[in-house]
Design a protein around this motif. Structure first.
Motif, short mmCIF file in Angstrom:
data_model
loop_
_atom_site.label_atom_id
_atom_site.label_comp_id
_atom_site.label_asym_id
_atom_site.label_seq_id
_atom_site.Cartn_x
_atom_site.Cartn_y
_atom_site.Cartn_z
N ALA A 304 0.81 -1.23 0.00
CA ALA A 304 0.00 0.00 0.00
C ALA A 304 0.83 1.27 0.00
N SER A 305 2.14 1.17 -0.07
CA SER A 305 2.97 2.38 0.05
C SER A 305 4.11 2.32 -0.96
N PHE A 306 4.41 3.47 -1.58
CA PHE A 306 5.46 3.49 -2.60
C PHE A 306 6.84 3.34 -1.97
N VAL A 307 7.79 2.90 -2.78
CA VAL A 307 9.18 2.76 -2.33
C VAL A 307 9.83 4.15 -2.38
N ALA A 308 10.24 4.64 -1.23
CA ALA A 308 10.81 5.99 -1.15
C ALA A 308 12.31 5.99 -1.42
N HIS A 309 13.02 4.96 -0.93
CA HIS A 309 14.48 4.92 -1.07
C HIS A 309 14.94 3.47 -1.14
N THR A 310 16.02 3.26 -1.89
CA THR A 310 16.77 2.00 -1.85
C THR A 310 18.23 2.37 -1.71
N ALA A 311 18.99 1.59 -0.94
CA ALA A 311 20.41 1.92 -0.73
C ALA A 311 21.21 0.65 -0.49
N TRP A 312 22.35 0.53 -1.18
CA TRP A 312 23.25 -0.59 -1.03
C TRP A 312 24.33 -0.25 -0.01
N SER A 313 24.75 -1.27 0.75
CA SER A 313 25.97 -1.12 1.53
C SER A 313 27.16 -1.07 0.57
N ALA A 314 28.30 -0.58 1.06
CA ALA A 314 29.48 -0.42 0.20
C ALA A 314 29.94 -1.76 -0.38
N THR A 315 29.74 -2.84 0.35
CA THR A 315 30.16 -4.15 -0.14
C THR A 315 29.21 -4.70 -1.19
N GLY A 316 27.98 -4.18 -1.24
CA GLY A 316 26.98 -4.69 -2.15
C GLY A 316 26.30 -5.96 -1.66
N LEU A 317 26.56 -6.36 -0.42
CA LEU A 317 25.95 -7.57 0.12
C LEU A 317 24.64 -7.30 0.85
N HIS A 318 24.38 -6.04 1.15
CA HIS A 318 23.17 -5.70 1.89
C HIS A 318 22.43 -4.57 1.18
N LEU A 319 21.12 -4.70 1.13
CA LEU A 319 20.25 -3.70 0.53
C LEU A 319 19.22 -3.25 1.55
N ALA A 320 19.04 -1.93 1.65
CA ALA A 320 17.97 -1.38 2.48
C ALA A 320 16.91 -0.79 1.58
N THR A 321 15.65 -1.08 1.90
CA THR A 321 14.51 -0.57 1.14
C THR A 321 13.56 0.12 2.10
N ALA A 322 13.20 1.37 1.78
CA ALA A 322 12.32 2.15 2.64
C ALA A 322 11.04 2.47 1.90
N HIS A 323 9.91 2.13 2.51
CA HIS A 323 8.61 2.51 1.97
C HIS A 323 8.12 3.78 2.66
N ASN A 324 7.26 4.51 1.97
CA ASN A 324 6.80 5.79 2.48
C ASN A 324 6.01 5.68 3.78
N ASN A 325 5.47 4.51 4.07
CA ASN A 325 4.69 4.33 5.29
C ASN A 325 5.55 3.95 6.50
N GLY A 326 6.88 4.04 6.35
CA GLY A 326 7.77 3.77 7.48
C GLY A 326 8.23 2.34 7.61
N ILE A 327 8.02 1.52 6.59
CA ILE A 327 8.50 0.15 6.61
C ILE A 327 9.92 0.11 6.04
N LEU A 328 10.86 -0.43 6.83
CA LEU A 328 12.25 -0.58 6.41
C LEU A 328 12.57 -2.06 6.31
N THR A 329 13.10 -2.48 5.16
CA THR A 329 13.47 -3.88 4.96
C THR A 329 14.94 -3.97 4.62
N LEU A 330 15.65 -4.84 5.31
CA LEU A 330 17.05 -5.13 5.01
C LEU A 330 17.13 -6.50 4.35
#
Length: 337
Positions: A304-330
Protein backbone atom coordinates in the motif's frame (compact mmCIF):
# COMPACT_ATOMS: atom_id res chain seq x y z
CA UNK A 1 16.83 -18.86 5.41
CA UNK A 2 14.79 -15.70 4.81
CA UNK A 3 17.18 -12.97 3.59
CA UNK A 4 14.69 -10.18 4.44
CA UNK A 5 14.30 -8.49 7.82
CA UNK A 6 11.44 -6.00 8.07
CA UNK A 7 11.04 -3.23 10.64
CA UNK A 8 8.15 -0.81 11.21
CA UNK A 9 9.56 2.63 12.08
CA UNK A 10 6.26 4.44 12.58
CA UNK A 11 6.93 7.51 10.44
CA UNK A 12 7.71 8.35 6.79
CA UNK A 13 11.35 7.72 5.88
CA UNK A 14 12.97 10.80 4.32
CA UNK A 15 16.54 9.53 3.95
CA UNK A 16 18.45 6.25 3.86
CA UNK A 17 22.26 5.78 3.91
CA UNK A 18 24.85 3.22 4.94
CA UNK A 19 28.04 3.70 6.95
CA UNK A 20 30.04 0.48 6.85
CA UNK A 21 27.59 -2.21 8.06
CA UNK A 22 25.09 0.17 9.67
CA UNK A 23 22.15 1.69 7.82
CA UNK A 24 20.43 4.85 9.04
CA UNK A 25 16.86 5.88 8.26
CA UNK A 26 15.87 9.51 8.88
CA UNK A 27 12.18 9.94 9.65
CA UNK A 28 9.51 12.59 9.49
CA UNK A 29 8.97 12.51 13.26
CA UNK A 30 12.54 13.66 13.98
CA UNK A 31 13.90 10.21 14.80
CA UNK A 32 16.88 8.39 13.33
CA UNK A 33 16.86 4.59 13.24
CA UNK A 34 20.10 2.58 13.08
CA UNK A 35 20.01 -1.04 11.93
CA UNK A 36 22.34 -3.85 10.95
CA UNK A 37 21.70 -7.16 9.29
CA UNK A 38 20.31 -9.65 11.77
CA UNK A 39 19.15 -7.08 14.35
CA UNK A 40 15.81 -7.82 15.94
CA UNK A 41 14.98 -4.13 16.26
CA UNK A 42 16.71 -0.95 15.04
CA UNK A 43 18.02 1.52 17.59
CA UNK A 44 15.78 4.59 17.67
CA UNK A 45 17.45 7.93 18.40
CA UNK A 46 15.31 11.00 19.07
CA UNK A 47 17.41 13.52 17.18
CA UNK A 48 15.02 16.45 16.82
CA UNK A 49 11.53 17.72 17.56
CA UNK A 50 11.28 18.65 13.86
CA UNK A 51 11.10 16.29 10.85
CA UNK A 52 14.46 15.15 9.51
CA UNK A 53 14.70 16.26 5.88
CA UNK A 54 18.27 15.34 4.85
CA UNK A 55 20.74 12.59 5.75
CA UNK A 56 24.41 12.12 4.79
CA UNK A 57 27.45 10.32 6.21
CA UNK A 58 30.82 11.47 7.51
CA UNK A 59 33.63 9.34 9.00
CA UNK A 60 32.29 10.24 12.46
CA UNK A 61 28.72 9.19 11.79
CA UNK A 62 25.41 10.27 10.31
CA UNK A 63 24.55 13.94 9.77
CA UNK A 64 20.93 15.05 9.60
CA UNK A 65 19.26 18.37 8.76
CA UNK A 66 15.77 19.18 9.97
CA UNK A 67 12.79 21.39 9.28
CA UNK A 68 13.93 23.90 11.92
CA UNK A 69 17.36 24.39 10.32
CA UNK A 70 19.35 22.33 12.82
CA UNK A 71 22.18 19.98 11.85
CA UNK A 72 23.03 17.06 14.12
CA UNK A 73 25.72 14.37 14.13
CA UNK A 74 24.79 10.88 15.33
CA UNK A 75 27.48 8.22 15.79
CA UNK A 76 26.92 4.57 14.90
CA UNK A 77 26.70 3.97 18.67
CA UNK A 78 23.70 6.32 18.80
CA UNK A 79 25.24 9.36 20.48
CA UNK A 80 23.85 12.64 19.08
CA UNK A 81 25.07 16.23 19.28
CA UNK A 82 24.05 19.50 17.67
CA UNK A 83 26.55 20.72 15.08
CA UNK A 84 24.82 23.90 13.96
CA UNK A 85 21.61 25.88 14.28
CA UNK A 86 21.36 27.68 10.93
CA UNK A 87 17.94 29.22 11.65
CA UNK A 88 17.00 28.43 8.04
CA UNK A 89 13.65 26.64 7.92
CA UNK A 90 13.17 23.46 5.87
CA UNK A 91 16.87 22.62 5.54
CA UNK A 92 16.87 19.93 2.85
CA UNK A 93 20.29 20.06 1.16
CA UNK A 94 23.61 19.24 2.82
CA UNK A 95 26.83 17.68 1.50
CA UNK A 96 30.09 16.63 3.16
CA UNK A 97 33.52 17.48 1.72
CA UNK A 98 36.05 15.08 3.31
CA UNK A 99 39.23 16.92 2.27
CA UNK A 100 38.11 19.95 4.28
CA UNK A 101 36.12 17.99 6.88
CA UNK A 102 33.34 20.47 6.19
CA UNK A 103 29.60 20.27 5.69
CA UNK A 104 27.96 22.66 3.23
CA UNK A 105 24.29 23.52 3.64
CA UNK A 106 21.95 25.37 1.28
CA UNK A 107 20.47 28.18 3.38
CA UNK A 108 18.29 30.30 1.12
CA UNK A 109 20.39 32.04 -1.52
CA UNK A 110 23.55 31.49 0.52
CA UNK A 111 25.72 28.48 1.30
CA UNK A 112 26.70 27.90 4.93
CA UNK A 113 29.95 26.04 5.64
CA UNK A 114 30.20 24.10 8.91
CA UNK A 115 33.82 23.17 9.64
CA UNK A 116 34.34 20.09 11.80
CA UNK A 117 38.09 20.64 12.22
CA UNK A 118 37.80 21.85 15.81
CA UNK A 119 36.01 20.53 18.89
CA UNK A 120 33.28 23.11 18.38
CA UNK A 121 32.11 23.39 14.75
CA UNK A 122 32.47 26.83 13.17
CA UNK A 123 29.98 28.38 10.76
CA UNK A 124 30.85 30.61 7.83
CA UNK A 125 28.86 31.86 4.86
CA UNK A 126 30.40 31.57 1.40
CA UNK A 127 30.74 35.04 -0.14
CA UNK A 128 28.67 34.52 -3.28
CA UNK A 129 24.90 34.15 -3.32
CA UNK A 130 22.88 32.42 -6.02
CA UNK A 131 20.06 34.22 -7.90
CA UNK A 132 17.23 32.35 -6.15
CA UNK A 133 16.80 29.79 -3.39
CA UNK A 134 19.36 27.00 -3.68
CA UNK A 135 17.63 23.74 -4.56
CA UNK A 136 20.46 21.21 -4.82
CA UNK A 137 24.14 20.74 -4.02
CA UNK A 138 26.86 18.54 -5.53
CA UNK A 139 30.62 18.37 -4.92
CA UNK A 140 32.95 17.85 -7.86
CA UNK A 141 34.81 14.52 -7.61
CA UNK A 142 37.95 15.99 -9.19
CA UNK A 143 38.39 19.36 -7.52
CA UNK A 144 37.32 21.68 -4.73
CA UNK A 145 34.16 22.98 -6.39
CA UNK A 146 30.58 23.07 -5.20
CA UNK A 147 27.69 23.13 -7.69
CA UNK A 148 24.46 24.82 -6.57
CA UNK A 149 21.21 24.52 -8.53
CA UNK A 150 18.53 27.21 -8.59
CA UNK A 151 16.02 28.82 -10.90
CA UNK A 152 17.70 29.62 -14.22
CA UNK A 153 20.64 27.22 -13.99
CA UNK A 154 23.57 26.17 -11.83
CA UNK A 155 26.32 28.13 -10.07
CA UNK A 156 29.71 26.47 -9.46
CA UNK A 157 31.70 27.91 -6.55
CA UNK A 158 35.43 27.49 -5.97
CA UNK A 159 36.05 26.21 -2.45
CA UNK A 160 39.82 26.84 -2.39
CA UNK A 161 39.29 30.48 -3.32
CA UNK A 162 35.66 31.20 -2.46
CA UNK A 163 35.99 34.91 -3.27
CA UNK A 164 36.74 34.08 -6.93
CA UNK A 165 33.81 34.73 -9.30
CA UNK A 166 31.70 31.57 -9.65
CA UNK A 167 31.06 29.81 -12.93
CA UNK A 168 27.48 30.19 -14.16
CA UNK A 169 25.70 27.57 -16.27
CA UNK A 170 22.48 29.08 -17.55
CA UNK A 171 19.35 27.25 -18.64
CA UNK A 172 15.81 28.51 -18.21
CA UNK A 173 13.56 26.75 -15.74
CA UNK A 174 13.80 25.47 -12.18
CA UNK A 175 16.77 23.19 -11.50
CA UNK A 176 16.48 20.84 -8.52
CA UNK A 177 18.73 17.85 -7.78
CA UNK A 178 22.34 17.69 -8.99
CA UNK A 179 24.93 15.02 -9.71
CA UNK A 180 28.43 15.08 -11.19
CA UNK A 181 29.60 12.19 -13.33
CA UNK A 182 32.21 10.22 -11.36
CA UNK A 183 34.97 11.48 -13.71
CA UNK A 184 33.88 15.08 -13.10
CA UNK A 185 33.35 15.81 -16.80
CA UNK A 186 29.56 16.23 -16.74
CA UNK A 187 27.08 17.96 -14.44
CA UNK A 188 23.44 16.87 -14.51
CA UNK A 189 20.40 18.55 -12.97
CA UNK A 190 16.84 17.37 -12.54
CA UNK A 191 14.17 19.91 -13.43
CA UNK A 192 10.71 20.91 -12.33
CA UNK A 193 9.72 20.44 -15.99
CA UNK A 194 10.13 16.62 -15.76
CA UNK A 195 13.45 16.51 -17.58
CA UNK A 196 17.15 16.30 -16.86
CA UNK A 197 19.66 18.86 -18.13
CA UNK A 198 23.29 18.01 -18.88
CA UNK A 199 26.37 20.20 -19.18
CA UNK A 200 29.71 18.99 -20.53
CA UNK A 201 32.02 21.06 -18.36
CA UNK A 202 34.97 21.18 -20.77
CA UNK A 203 33.08 23.37 -23.25
CA UNK A 204 29.66 24.07 -21.59
CA UNK A 205 27.79 22.03 -24.18
CA UNK A 206 24.31 21.44 -22.80
CA UNK A 207 21.66 18.85 -23.52
CA UNK A 208 18.05 18.53 -22.42
CA UNK A 209 16.57 15.06 -21.93
CA UNK A 210 12.77 15.30 -21.90
CA UNK A 211 9.85 12.91 -21.84
CA UNK A 212 9.75 11.82 -18.21
CA UNK A 213 6.17 11.35 -16.95
CA UNK A 214 7.07 12.62 -13.45
CA UNK A 215 9.76 14.62 -11.70
CA UNK A 216 13.18 13.05 -11.23
CA UNK A 217 14.20 12.86 -7.58
CA UNK A 218 17.01 10.29 -7.64
CA UNK A 219 20.25 9.78 -9.54
CA UNK A 220 22.40 6.65 -9.35
CA UNK A 221 25.67 5.86 -11.18
CA UNK A 222 26.71 2.31 -12.01
CA UNK A 223 29.88 0.67 -10.73
CA UNK A 224 31.85 1.69 -13.84
CA UNK A 225 30.93 5.35 -13.43
CA UNK A 226 29.77 5.57 -17.05
CA UNK A 227 26.02 4.91 -16.82
CA UNK A 228 23.47 7.12 -15.07
CA UNK A 229 20.12 5.77 -13.89
CA UNK A 230 17.19 7.86 -12.70
CA UNK A 231 13.68 7.37 -11.42
CA UNK A 232 10.70 9.28 -12.81
CA UNK A 233 9.51 6.89 -15.54
CA UNK A 234 7.71 3.62 -15.98
CA UNK A 235 11.13 1.98 -16.10
CA UNK A 236 14.70 3.08 -15.38
CA UNK A 237 16.42 4.96 -18.22
CA UNK A 238 20.15 4.29 -18.51
CA UNK A 239 22.12 7.20 -19.97
CA UNK A 240 25.52 6.37 -21.49
CA UNK A 241 28.44 8.67 -20.55
CA UNK A 242 31.23 6.36 -21.72
CA UNK A 243 32.33 8.63 -24.59
CA UNK A 244 33.23 12.31 -24.93
CA UNK A 245 29.85 13.11 -26.48
CA UNK A 246 27.98 11.37 -23.64
CA UNK A 247 24.34 10.60 -24.43
CA UNK A 248 24.08 13.28 -27.13
CA UNK A 249 22.11 11.95 -30.09
CA UNK A 250 21.19 8.69 -28.36
CA UNK A 251 18.15 7.24 -26.64
CA UNK A 252 18.30 5.85 -23.13
CA UNK A 253 18.05 2.10 -22.71
CA UNK A 254 15.17 1.38 -20.32
CA UNK A 255 15.22 -1.27 -17.59
CA UNK A 256 12.30 -2.98 -15.91
CA UNK A 257 9.52 -1.01 -17.58
CA UNK A 258 6.29 -1.56 -15.66
CA UNK A 259 4.21 -1.20 -18.81
CA UNK A 260 1.52 0.56 -16.76
CA UNK A 261 1.06 4.31 -17.05
CA UNK A 262 0.08 4.64 -13.40
CA UNK A 263 3.03 2.55 -12.09
CA UNK A 264 6.24 4.61 -12.03
CA UNK A 265 9.71 4.08 -10.66
CA UNK A 266 10.16 6.03 -7.41
CA UNK A 267 13.56 4.70 -6.26
CA UNK A 268 16.66 3.31 -7.95
CA UNK A 269 20.07 2.28 -6.67
CA UNK A 270 22.74 0.82 -8.93
CA UNK A 271 24.87 -1.90 -7.35
CA UNK A 272 28.29 -0.63 -6.18
CA UNK A 273 30.20 -3.65 -7.49
CA UNK A 274 28.34 -5.25 -10.38
CA UNK A 275 25.74 -4.93 -13.16
CA UNK A 276 22.59 -4.83 -11.05
CA UNK A 277 20.01 -2.27 -9.97
CA UNK A 278 17.50 -2.24 -7.12
CA UNK A 279 14.30 -0.62 -8.39
CA UNK A 280 11.19 0.42 -6.44
CA UNK A 281 7.80 1.53 -7.78
CA UNK A 282 4.76 3.55 -6.78
CA UNK A 283 2.85 0.36 -5.92
CA UNK A 284 5.53 -0.85 -3.50
CA UNK A 285 7.02 -3.46 -5.84
CA UNK A 286 10.81 -3.86 -5.57
CA UNK A 287 12.96 -5.68 -8.13
CA UNK A 288 16.61 -6.64 -8.45
CA UNK A 289 17.42 -6.24 -12.13
CA UNK A 290 20.40 -7.49 -14.09
CA UNK A 291 21.27 -4.41 -16.13
CA UNK A 292 22.96 -6.04 -19.13
CA UNK A 293 20.05 -8.33 -20.01
CA UNK A 294 17.15 -6.61 -18.20
CA UNK A 295 16.28 -9.72 -16.23
CA UNK A 296 14.68 -9.19 -12.84
CA UNK A 297 13.92 -11.12 -9.67
CA UNK A 298 11.25 -10.11 -7.17
CA UNK A 299 12.41 -8.67 -3.85
CA UNK A 300 9.16 -7.27 -2.44
CA UNK A 301 5.55 -7.73 -3.52
CA UNK A 302 3.39 -4.63 -4.20
CA UNK A 303 1.85 -3.12 -1.06
CA UNK A 304 0.00 0.00 0.00
CA UNK A 305 2.97 2.38 0.05
CA UNK A 306 5.46 3.49 -2.60
CA UNK A 307 9.18 2.76 -2.33
CA UNK A 308 10.81 5.99 -1.15
CA UNK A 309 14.48 4.92 -1.07
CA UNK A 310 16.77 2.00 -1.85
CA UNK A 311 20.41 1.92 -0.73
CA UNK A 312 23.25 -0.59 -1.03
CA UNK A 313 25.97 -1.12 1.53
CA UNK A 314 29.48 -0.42 0.20
CA UNK A 315 30.16 -4.15 -0.14
CA UNK A 316 26.98 -4.69 -2.15
CA UNK A 317 25.95 -7.57 0.12
CA UNK A 318 23.17 -5.70 1.89
CA UNK A 319 20.25 -3.70 0.53
CA UNK A 320 17.97 -1.38 2.48
CA UNK A 321 14.51 -0.57 1.14
CA UNK A 322 12.32 2.15 2.64
CA UNK A 323 8.61 2.51 1.97
CA UNK A 324 6.80 5.79 2.48
CA UNK A 325 4.69 4.33 5.29
CA UNK A 326 7.77 3.77 7.48
CA UNK A 327 8.50 0.15 6.61
CA UNK A 328 12.25 -0.58 6.41
CA UNK A 329 13.47 -3.88 4.96
CA UNK A 330 17.05 -5.13 5.01
CA UNK A 331 18.04 -7.81 2.52
CA UNK A 332 21.15 -9.85 3.28
CA UNK A 333 22.43 -11.26 0.01
CA UNK A 334 25.29 -12.98 1.83
CA UNK A 335 22.76 -15.57 2.99
CA UNK A 336 22.00 -16.41 -0.66
CA UNK A 337 25.60 -16.92 -1.78
Amino acid sequence: MNPHTTHTLGAPINGLVWLNDTVAAACGDGSLHLARAGMDKPAKIEVSDAPLLALITTPEGFVTADESGNIHLTTVEGETRLLAATKYMFLENIVYYPKRNTIYAATGKKITAISLNTQHPTLNTLPHAVPSTAAGLALSPIGPRLAVSHYGGVTIMALDNPSNPPRILNWKGSHLGLTYSPDGKWLISSMQEQAIHLWRLSDSLDLQMRGYPSKITQFSWDSTGTTLATNGGGGVPLWDFSTFKGPAGTQARVLADSGAQQTLVTAVAMHPKGPFAAIGYTDGLTLLTQTAEDRAILLHEPNASFVAHTAWSATGLHLATAHNNGILTLTDFATLV
